[in-house]
Scaffold this active site. Structure first.
Site, PDB file in Angstrom:
ATOM      1  N   CYS A   1     -12.784 -11.010   8.481  1.00 35.08           N
ATOM      2  CA  CYS A   1     -11.802 -11.017   7.461  1.00 35.08           C
ATOM      3  C   CYS A   1     -11.068 -12.586   8.690  1.00 35.08           C
ATOM      4  CB  CYS A   1     -10.693 -10.248   8.394  1.00 35.08           C
ATOM      5  SG  CYS A   1     -11.504  -8.332   7.129  1.00 35.08           S
TER       6      CYS A   1
ATOM      7  N   ARG B   1      13.352   5.415  -6.072  1.00 39.33           N
ATOM      8  CA  ARG B   1      14.575   5.533  -6.439  1.00 39.33           C
ATOM      9  C   ARG B   1      14.558   4.945  -8.218  1.00 39.33           C
ATOM     10  NH1 ARG B   1      20.268   4.031  -3.848  1.00 39.33           N
ATOM     11  NH2 ARG B   1      21.310   5.131  -5.622  1.00 39.33           N
TER      12      ARG B   1
END
Length: 459
Positions: free
Chosen positions: A46, A448
């Site tokens: 990586c 929400r």
């Protein structure tokens, strides 16, 4: 007499398994032999884009433990030795010495670990194997690319593919003052995101000076009089290139396993149980980029090539080989990347994956800021959230933004692993201070809104 453990592959999974097994069993109880065909073992693949880009030193800085250090712990790590055949009936592997005239020999085993990793996708196109065309999977690949960059008289680069490796290599080449063109076959870069979120990545890459061509089907690589790459062609155009980098993703390297008749899944990855034992084979284990894993959100098997999983697989395998007990329950598909200062993250399911799993869902997207709006340095952040329509169970999150955006995905990864609903997420007690977050963190704002969408959708 000591049991014989043979490990095929000397990177994350293989050497993590070897190290864990050695902690549990002494050399006179378990002899460990590992074969690695490259010049390096136990390294961070990586980190290669950041080595190429000059942000980190390499290759030594990317190596977690040298072959000498492994051998000092009674792990017989044999470098530049390629395993060419698995003889499961006789319990042995055939190897070839890559630096010694190709000499071959057999090594017996009582227990076998397959950690063969993945190989870069390289399409069968004219000129694709020409000098100057590079895949980026191993430290050997990174060194070869740097040699090409250092020797190149020109400063034009073409990156084929705009997935994780593609965008990270585009940044690395920008840092080396190359003019970079990214060719992506899909409608948007980052096919690991939904197209609407990928469009944000495309917009940002163009603003950074990275020419990003979408819906570009590559047809070949043109070469000069010396046979070196000089341009990449698509169905519509020709793009000059002094270097070509392939960022088309990877596929499981299971050639040996397939030839030996071991069970493979739809992606070509090996199939294992929760203890990472190859299905139907009591004394064979496999892990890392060569296996398929359980997606905890969809309940389906997936191939996900990440070093985080590979190291965990190795720990589990080593514990089981060494006489202990460990399991790997599965993943939720968390990944994070960046291109220059743009952070890109996802976890859970994309829309197309949720549809393929037969799930009914709602989606919401919010734009918030990484800090309190009045605090200096506040930058926009887009969060997309998927929730199951009837239950409100969180299914996936994607985030695109600047500083502080990427690691916010970890909140969603924990919520997915815990099977939380979006309504339950709204009550999470997350840290708050103006330099770090608005009063309502962007992930909670999305939760929400997703809660309201679930209620509005009804059953």
């Amino acid at each position: 007499m000591a049991e014989q453990l043979v490990i095929v592959g000397g990177d994350a999974t293989g050497m993590a398994a070897a190290s864990q097994a050695r902690r549990l069993r002494k050399p006179d109880e378990l002899a460990i032999t590992a074969f690695e065909r490259s010049h390096f073992a136990s390294y961070s693949a990586c980190g290669i884009p950041y080595w190429v880009g000059g942000e980190v030193d390499g290759p030594d800085a990317l190596i977690a433990r040298t072959p000498k250090e492994h051998r000092a712990r009674d792990i017989d790590l044999r470098m530049r030795r390629e395993v060419t055949e698995l003889d499961l009936e006789r319990g042995r592997v055939r190897t070839r010495e890559l630096d010694n005239g190709g000499r071959e020999s057999w090594t017996g085993f009582d227990k076998l670990v397959l950690a063969t990793g993945a190989r870069p996708r390289r399409p069968d196109l004219p000129g694709i194997d020409a000098p100057g065309v590079h895949g980026v999977q191993t430290l050997d690949d990174g060194r070869a690319l740097l040699d090409t960059l250092d020797a190149s008289p020109g400063r034009r680069a073409v990156v084929v593919g705009a997935g994780y490796i593609g965008v990270e290599m585009a940044e690395a080449l920008i840092r080396r003052d190359y003019a970079v063109t990214v060719l992506e076959q899909s409608a948007q870069p980052m096919s690991t995101l939904d197209p609407d979120m990928g469009a944000l990545v495309h917009e940002a890459m163009c603003a950074m000076g990275i020419e990003t061509v979408r819906r570009a089907t590559v047809t070949g690589v043109l070469t000069d009089g010396d046979g070196r790459a000089r341009a990449v062609t698509t169905e519509d155009a020709e793009y000059p290139a002094d270097v070509v980098v392939l960022g088309l993703g990877v596929r499981p390297e299971t050639t040996l396993a397939a030839a030996a008749g071991l069970p493979l899944g739809e992606s070509g990855g090996l199939l294992t149980d929760l203890g990472m034992r190859v299905r139907g084979h009591e004394h064979i284990w496999a892990g890392g980029d060569c296996v398929e894993v359980l997606d905890l959100v969809s309940g389906q098997l997936r191939h996900i090539a990440l070093g985080t999983h590979a190291n965990k697989h190795g720990q589990v395998i080593g514990a089981n080989v060494g006489g202990g007990y460990a399991t790997f329950p599965g993943v939720v598909g968390t990944a994070v990347s960046k291109v220059c200062d743009l952070e890109i993250a996802r976890t859970g399911l994309l829309e197309r994956q949720a549809l393929a799993a037969g799930l009914r869902f709602v989606t919401v997207t919010v734009e918030a800021t990484n800090r309190a709006g009045y605090y200096p340095g506040a930058r926009p952040m887009h969060v997309k959230m998927l929730a199951e329509r009837r239950t409100g169970r969180l299914l996936g999150v994607q985030i695109v933004g600047r500083e502080g955006a990427g690691k916010r995905v970890d909140v969603a990864a924990v919520a997915l692993t815990a099977g939380m609903t979006v309504e339950q997420m709204t009550a999470l007690d997350l840290g708050y201070a103006p330099p770090f977050s608005p009063v309502w963190d962007p992930v909670l704002v999305a939760a929400r809104k997703a809660t309201a969408a679930v209620r509005d959708a009804g059953a």
